[in-house]
Design an enzyme around this catalytic site. Structure first.
Site, PDB file in Angstrom:
ATOM      1  N   GLY A 161       0.968  -1.282   0.080  1.00 61.39           N
ATOM      2  CA  GLY A 161       0.126   0.375   0.349  1.00 61.39           C
ATOM      3  C   GLY A 161       0.483   1.430  -0.162  1.00 61.39           C
ATOM      4  O   GLY A 161       2.060   0.667  -0.054  1.00 61.39           O
ATOM      5  N   ALA A 186       8.371   4.020   4.944  1.00 61.82           N
ATOM      6  CA  ALA A 186       8.420   3.703   6.024  1.00 61.82           C
ATOM      7  C   ALA A 186       8.787   4.930   7.136  1.00 61.82           C
ATOM      8  O   ALA A 186       8.340   4.734   8.374  1.00 61.82           O
ATOM      9  CB  ALA A 186       9.906   2.844   5.671  1.00 61.82           C
ATOM     10  N   LYS A 193       4.889   0.168  -9.934  1.00 67.50           N
ATOM     11  CA  LYS A 193       4.539   1.187  -9.375  1.00 67.50           C
ATOM     12  C   LYS A 193       5.983   1.587  -9.224  1.00 67.50           C
ATOM     13  O   LYS A 193       6.256   2.823  -9.687  1.00 67.50           O
ATOM     14  CB  LYS A 193       3.899   1.355  -8.247  1.00 67.50           C
ATOM     15  CG  LYS A 193       4.226   0.887  -6.820  1.00 67.50           C
ATOM     16  CD  LYS A 193       5.354   1.303  -6.268  1.00 67.50           C
ATOM     17  CE  LYS A 193       5.899   0.488  -4.797  1.00 67.50           C
ATOM     18  NZ  LYS A 193       5.961   0.838  -4.328  1.00 67.50           N
ATOM     19  N   ASN A 218      12.769   5.431  -5.511  1.00 67.94           N
ATOM     20  CA  ASN A 218      12.598   4.973  -6.887  1.00 67.94           C
ATOM     21  C   ASN A 218      12.399   6.624  -7.337  1.00 67.94           C
ATOM     22  O   ASN A 218      13.226   6.634  -8.462  1.00 67.94           O
ATOM     23  CB  ASN A 218      11.201   4.376  -6.592  1.00 67.94           C
ATOM     24  CG  ASN A 218      11.887   2.527  -6.926  1.00 67.94           C
ATOM     25  OD1 ASN A 218      12.791   2.436  -7.699  1.00 67.94           O
ATOM     26  ND2 ASN A 218      11.366   1.945  -5.872  1.00 67.94           N
TER      27      ASN A 218
END
Length: 332
Positions: free
Chosen positions: A136, A140, A191, A256
């Site tokens: 989801g 972090a 994603k 990313n």
């Protein structure tokens, strides 16, 4: 109260361990490095990954897999996707016969084409209904700070999903259940690739219109691929789909996206890795696996193809971005 083992003490593994402890469980966190395990055990910190965030007393650290896994009813697998097989082969005989296995890894194993839940089932030799994924919009550091967040526990066995849901429900962390493991895993893998593209666009100096286009068309190609391999369309518009995609593509905390920004500024993979604590982003590895799966099932994924070009074929980012805009015109 449930006995939980979390195998992997990176930022997300440690954060998930904290959530399980804050939800009232006893948690053992396995770390590869002794100094990390000692920091968790003695100082209630994981300074290497989460800075000065305090960890609960119910969470302890160890470098001994047998100690971590002894009596664990829930085993959370928090190592990167491309090293999961090797680690799980070492751990499988230590996992209890009725334990639920929860994968945090987002990716497709490049050598086999397996999703992470498939890999876990195969290597640990457990039925697929014992394997769940947790996924989801969960950056972090925000979760570790106790900021409100929601997640998805996906498992083909709804009763098992509910057990894990109950165990991981903390005051600031709301889990939903889903039986569409395929959709959750494809969305979670894609994603990271789309976030690289969003980062590349940002690194090139493009603004919010471009970002919205990358995210929306990224969701479109992710949905095409997910549906082709058996996903439920509703998953792609939920937390595991659109929710995770938006968070990963837009947040400055997203590795990313940050990695993509460096590529967009003209850096090489090696330079981008050096700029992001020496780590190659998961989306770099996943892009090839996603593109190969898409080609295998006959699904067009132009953004993923562009990321593969930049990351693995030495393509120029300017040419790739202009090439995406210059594709043949079609209906949305």
């Amino acid at each position: 109260m449930v006995q939980v083992a979390v195998m992997g003490a990176g930022s997300w593994g440690t954060t998930v361990a904290k959530v399980f402890a804050d939800a009232g469980n006893e948690v053992r966190l396995w770390a590869r490095r002794a100094e990390v395990a000692e920091d968790v055990r003695d100082n209630h910190r994981n300074s290497a990954y989460l800075g000065d965030i305090e960890l609960p007393a119910a969470l302890t650290g160890t470098t001994d897999p047998a100690e971590a896994l002894n009596g664990a009813e829930i085993v959370v697998l928090g190592v990167p996707s491309q090293s999961l097989r090797e680690n799980l082969q070492n751990w499988k005989d230590l996992i209890g016969p009725d334990a639920s296995l929860v994968s945090l890894a987002k990716g497709i194993e490049h050598s086999s084409g397996l999703r992470m839940s498939q890999l876990v089932s195969e290597v640990a030799d457990v039925p697929s209904e014992r394997v769940a994924v947790l996924t989801g919009p969960n950056l972090a550091r925000e979760v570790a700070q106790g900021q409100p967040a929601a997640t998805v526990v996906a498992c083909t066995d709804m009763d098992r999903a509910k057990l894990i849901q109950a165990a991981v429900a903390a005051p600031y962390f709301r889990p939903y259940t889903n039986t569409d493991v395929i959709g959750c895993e494809i969305a979670g893998t894609c994603k990271n690739v789309i976030a690289l593209a969003a980062g590349i666009a940002a690194g090139m100096g493009f603004g919010d219109n471009t970002a919205a286009t990358v995210i929306t068309r990224g969701l479109a190609e992710t949905t095409r691929l997910a549906l082709e391999v058996g996903a439920d369309a509703r998953t792609l518009s939920g937390l595991a789909g659109m929710g995770d995609l938006v968070a990963t593509c837009t947040s400055t905390l997203s590795r990313n996206r940050r990695f993509g920004e460096h590529l967009g500024k003209g850096e090489t993979l090696e330079q981008a890795a050096a700029s992001t604590k020496g780590q190659v982003a998961e989306g770099v590895v996943s892009s090839q696996s996603v593109f190969e799966l898409a080609e295998k099932v006959g699904v067009e994924t132009p953004i993923t193809e562009a990321v593969v070009g930049v990351c693995h074929e030495g393509a120029d980012v300017q040419q790739i971005m202009m090439g995406l805009l210059g594709r043949s015109k079609k209906a949305e």
